[in-house]
Design an enzyme around this catalytic site. Structure first.
Site, short mmCIF file in Angstrom:
data_model
loop_
_atom_site.label_atom_id
_atom_site.label_comp_id
_atom_site.label_asym_id
_atom_site.label_seq_id
_atom_site.Cartn_x
_atom_site.Cartn_y
_atom_site.Cartn_z
N GLU A 123 34.32 12.95 17.19
CA GLU A 123 34.24 14.24 16.51
C GLU A 123 34.34 15.38 17.51
O GLU A 123 34.52 15.18 18.70
CB GLU A 123 32.96 14.35 15.67
CG GLU A 123 33.19 14.17 14.16
CD GLU A 123 34.10 15.22 13.56
OE1 GLU A 123 34.28 16.31 14.16
OE2 GLU A 123 34.67 14.96 12.48
N ASP B 86 0.84 -1.20 0.00
CA ASP B 86 0.00 0.00 0.00
C ASP B 86 0.87 1.25 0.00
O ASP B 86 1.46 1.60 1.02
CB ASP B 86 -0.91 -0.02 1.24
CG ASP B 86 -1.78 1.23 1.36
OD1 ASP B 86 -1.77 2.06 0.42
OD2 ASP B 86 -2.45 1.37 2.39
N HIS C 86 30.09 16.13 4.96
CA HIS C 86 30.92 16.58 3.84
C HIS C 86 30.89 15.49 2.77
O HIS C 86 31.06 14.31 3.07
CB HIS C 86 32.35 16.82 4.29
CG HIS C 86 32.45 17.77 5.45
ND1 HIS C 86 33.48 17.73 6.36
CD2 HIS C 86 31.64 18.79 5.84
CE1 HIS C 86 33.30 18.68 7.27
NE2 HIS C 86 32.19 19.33 6.98
N GLU D 269 35.11 18.58 -2.56
CA GLU D 269 34.39 18.31 -1.31
C GLU D 269 33.35 19.41 -1.08
O GLU D 269 33.69 20.57 -0.85
CB GLU D 269 35.37 18.26 -0.14
CG GLU D 269 34.70 18.03 1.21
CD GLU D 269 35.67 18.17 2.37
OE1 GLU D 269 35.27 17.88 3.52
OE2 GLU D 269 36.82 18.61 2.14
N ARG E 293 30.88 20.89 1.38
CA ARG E 293 30.86 20.81 2.84
C ARG E 293 29.53 21.23 3.47
O ARG E 293 29.33 21.09 4.67
CB ARG E 293 31.99 21.66 3.41
CG ARG E 293 33.36 21.14 3.05
CD ARG E 293 34.48 22.03 3.54
NE ARG E 293 34.55 22.13 4.98
CZ ARG E 293 35.13 21.24 5.79
NH1 ARG E 293 35.68 20.15 5.28
NH2 ARG E 293 35.16 21.43 7.09
N ARG F 196 38.16 25.89 5.47
CA ARG F 196 37.09 24.96 5.79
C ARG F 196 35.73 25.63 6.01
O ARG F 196 34.73 24.95 6.18
CB ARG F 196 37.47 24.12 7.02
CG ARG F 196 38.60 23.16 6.72
CD ARG F 196 39.08 22.38 7.93
NE ARG F 196 40.16 21.48 7.56
CZ ARG F 196 40.02 20.19 7.26
NH1 ARG F 196 38.82 19.66 7.28
NH2 ARG F 196 41.05 19.45 6.94
N GLU G 117 32.27 9.98 14.08
CA GLU G 117 32.31 9.86 12.63
C GLU G 117 32.94 8.53 12.24
O GLU G 117 33.90 8.09 12.86
CB GLU G 117 33.10 11.02 12.00
CG GLU G 117 33.15 10.98 10.48
CD GLU G 117 33.89 12.15 9.88
OE1 GLU G 117 34.71 11.94 8.96
OE2 GLU G 117 33.66 13.30 10.34
N GLU H 177 28.43 12.55 10.07
CA GLU H 177 28.65 12.62 11.52
C GLU H 177 27.35 12.31 12.26
O GLU H 177 26.26 12.48 11.71
CB GLU H 177 29.17 14.01 11.89
CG GLU H 177 30.50 14.33 11.24
CD GLU H 177 30.89 15.80 11.32
OE1 GLU H 177 32.05 16.12 11.02
OE2 GLU H 177 30.02 16.64 11.64
N GLU I 253 30.77 11.81 4.46
CA GLU I 253 31.27 11.70 5.83
C GLU I 253 30.12 12.12 6.77
O GLU I 253 29.99 13.28 7.12
CB GLU I 253 32.47 12.62 6.05
CG GLU I 253 33.66 12.32 5.14
CD GLU I 253 34.77 13.35 5.30
OE1 GLU I 253 34.58 14.35 6.03
OE2 GLU I 253 35.83 13.16 4.68
#
Length: 475
Positions: free
Chosen positions: A217, A56, A274, A363, A365, A344, A225, A137, A135
């Site tokens: 972390e 369903d 990330h 990457e 982030r 970063r 992580e 966390e 990645e």
């Protein structure tokens, strides 16, 4: 010559050799949670991979109306794993969702969207494979309470590691609790979750997932992580859902609870996801070159597409109201829509750990682990392809220290949306790039926007917040 065993043959052999009693059939709802139902192994055979099983669809979030509720799932034999959390010997399979009347894949099935994204990539001729390495966390808590009523609202999370518990009577309190924002890499006993993470890693590897590392972390209160090896889009999405399933259930066996909620603790780091990505063609990496940070021209254009469409991407990569408690300017969150090889706080970073062309990647982030990976990764790929096809210049890199930049200079750097509502509005105004190759459809976009507005944004807007009582009760 011996006949080569097909994936279906391998599943049936596994069921027989492991004396499997049940087959658990898992599939993805629209927002991003695994659903499942179970059939006895006696009701499962080679025809199950052709005829599937009905269910369903009206009871699944974001799917069918009750007057058109019949749906079909067909298992993918390549997704087989032994489920370690069900008492009776059980084989699990991830399924695709179909319309029973046409036997076509359901347009709102997130896994189908990811499959179409991979097919579209090949059709462009730009590349034949896209890899994603998320990645994700998460927090491990020992106690969680929350409630929301017409006359009250509260939440309470607790962890034996929480710095806020240094004065608690724990009979005895042994004091090793990571300081706020200093939870990155302390050894035991401050890191009290190492054995738990090792157990999670062993379960992940038993289920066929390649794990690269695990660690504590930054945040106090049990933030962790576990890093997975990169994989193609659909496989990376499958593995991320299996990863969440294993991590949550392993913690529950030890009477702990895991959340991938981006910001469960005020005043400390939130949980991001990330996402590393790269394009390959005929076994060769396409992102390595002689440009900035060792990037190719296509890699820079890919970044240009990500940055151009970042606001609308956030509707999929940061899809909860809580996501924007993490994405706040002025802190460490990657809210600046720029790219950098070392900054970063930039939305896009180019990792510089290795000089090998095969390791060259981009990457992103901004994303967080509340995202539906099938949708988030597909949207990222489509934005990057738009950048390559239209040669979108990402501008100059942002290599300066954000915290040392004067306000007049920083104001020229655009930021991520400040709320889910802003991200949803951006998606409404910028989604043509997602429709290429029929990867996303207008129906998918409209349904996503409607669901987020009606089920999350509007209810949150109507709910008084406990903090408001401190601000306004005495007005």
């Amino acid at each position: 010559m011996a006949k080569t065993a097909t994936p279906v043959d391998k599943v049936l052999s596994f069921i027989k050799s492991k004396k499997i009693k049940f087959i658990d059939l898992k599939f993805m709802d629209f927002p991003g949670q695994w659903q499942h139902f179970t059939v006895p192994a006696t009701q499962f055979n080679a025809d199950s991979f052709v005829n599937g099983y009905g269910f369903d669809g009206s009871s699944i979030r974001g799917w069918k109306a009750i007057n058109e509720s019949d749906m079909l799932i067909i298992p993918d034999p390549a997704s087989l794993f032994f489920d370690p959390f069900i008492e009776a010997p059980t084989a699990s399979l991830i399924c695709d969702v179909y319309e029973p009347s046409t036997k076509e894949k359901y347009s709102r099935c997130p896994r189908n969207i990811a499959q179409k994204a991979e097919a579209h990539l090949k059709s462009t001729g730009i590349a034949d494979t896209v890899y994603f390495g998320p990645e994700a966390e998460f927090f491990v808590f020992d106690d969680v309470k929350f409630d929301s009523r017409p006359n009250s609202c509260f939440y309470h999370v607790d962890s034996q590691e929480g710095r806020w518990n240094t004065g608690k009577d724990e009979n005895p309190n042994l004091a090793y609790k990571p300081r706020y924002k200093e939870g990155y890499f302390p050894v035991p006993p401050s890191d009290s979750l190492n054995d738990l993470r090792n157990e999670m890693v062993m379960e992940l590897m038993e289920c066929g997932i390649d794990v690269e590392a695990q660690h504590h972390e930054v945040a106090s209160g049990g933030q962790c992580e576990i890093d997975l090896k990169f994989a193609p889009l659909v496989k990376a999405s499958d593995e991320l859902l299996l990863f969440k399933y294993i991590v949550k259930n392993t913690a529950r066996k030890r009477n702990k609870t895991v959340t991938y909620m981006p910001k469960p603790i005020q005043g400390d780091n939130g949980s991001g996801m990330h996402v590393h990505t790269s394009l390959w063609k005929k076994g060769k990496p396409l992102f390595a070159g002689g440009g900035y940070a060792g990037l190719s021209e296509d890699a820079l254009y890919f970044i240009g597409g990500i940055l151009k469409h970042a606001a609308s991407l956030c509707a999929f990569t940061n899809p909860t109201t809580n996501s924007y408690k993490r994405l706040v300017p002025g802190f460490e969150a990657p809210v600046n829509l720029a790219y950098s090889q070392r900054n970063r706080s930039a939305a896009v970073r180019i990792p510089m750990y290795s000089t090998s062309p095969k390791s060259k990647r981009v990457e992103f982030r901004c994303p967080d682990p509340s995202a539906n990976p099938y949708l988030a990764f597909s949207a990222m790929l489509m934005a990057g392809l738009d950048g390559i096809i239209n040669r979108i210049d990402p501008g100059e890199p942002l290599d300066k220290d954000i915290y040392d930049m004067p306000p007049e200079e920083l104001q020229n750097v655009p930021s991520t949306p400040g709320s889910l509502e802003e991200a949803i509005k951006a998606l409404a105004n910028d989604h043509e790039f997602l429709l290429k190759g029929d990867v996303f459809t207008e129906d998918v976009i409209e349904t996503w926007i409607k669901y987020k507005l009606e089920k999350e944004i509007k209810p949150m807007a109507l709910q008084p917040h406990p903090y408001e009582f401190g601000l306004y009760y005495d007005v």
